[in-house]
Design a protein around this motif. Structure first.
Motif, PDB file in Angstrom:
ATOM      1  N   GLN A 143     105.120 -22.001  74.365  1.00 30.10           N
ATOM      2  CA  GLN A 143     105.065 -21.080  75.494  1.00 30.10           C
ATOM      3  C   GLN A 143     105.185 -21.829  76.817  1.00 30.10           C
ATOM      4  O   GLN A 143     105.874 -21.366  77.736  1.00 30.10           O
TER       5      GLN A 143
ATOM      6  N   TRP B 299     101.982 -13.344  63.934  1.00 29.51           N
ATOM      7  CA  TRP B 299     102.635 -14.395  64.710  1.00 29.51           C
ATOM      8  C   TRP B 299     102.820 -13.994  66.161  1.00 29.51           C
ATOM      9  O   TRP B 299     102.971 -14.831  67.006  1.00 29.51           O
TER      10      TRP B 299
ATOM     11  N   ARG C 149     101.815 -23.084  69.372  1.00 31.03           N
ATOM     12  CA  ARG C 149     102.300 -21.878  70.060  1.00 31.03           C
ATOM     13  C   ARG C 149     102.161 -22.031  71.573  1.00 31.03           C
ATOM     14  O   ARG C 149     103.053 -21.643  72.331  1.00 31.03           O
TER      15      ARG C 149
END
Length: 114
Positions: A62, A8, A58
């Motif tokens: 971010q 991850w 993701r």
């Protein structure tokens, strides 16, 4: 064949970050390959620009994290700051709560019956 933790990468530096090249890590900076800013993209090039974006969950998290860091550095953390960030936070929370409760507001609309 033992158990392996999933990859991850939570809490790691971005893959494009290099301390020798970039210096101290700044969480508000994007360390990937630079691209044309949205304000500089022409209408005909918009589809190609959108196809180069990373829409992985993701990457979205971010980008949101970088945006929050930039906002904090500009409004919350300066030495001679003001209460602007409080008003922005209140407006953001109000908008979020309105979106969550929109169905309730719609049901209570005032109608004129004849």
């Amino acid at each position: 064949m033992g158990w392996e933790a999933p990859n991850w990468r939570i809490g790691d530096y971005p893959s494009h970050y290099n301390q020798k090249v970039h210096g101290p890590y700044d969480p508000a900076r994007f360390y990937g390959k630079p691209d044309t800013a949205l304000s500089q993209v022409k209408l005909g090039e918009l589809s190609g620009w959108l196809m180069r974006r990373n829409f992985h969950p993701r990457a979205i998290v971010q980008a949101g994290s970088r945006g929050i860091w930039r906002w904090r550095q500009k409004y919350v953390l300066p030495i001679r700051g003001n209460a602007c960030w409080v008003y922005q936070a209140m407006a953001g929370i109000s908008l979020f709560m309105y979106v969550l409760n929109y169905k309730r507001y719609w049901d209570h609309a005032n109608y004129k019956y004849h």
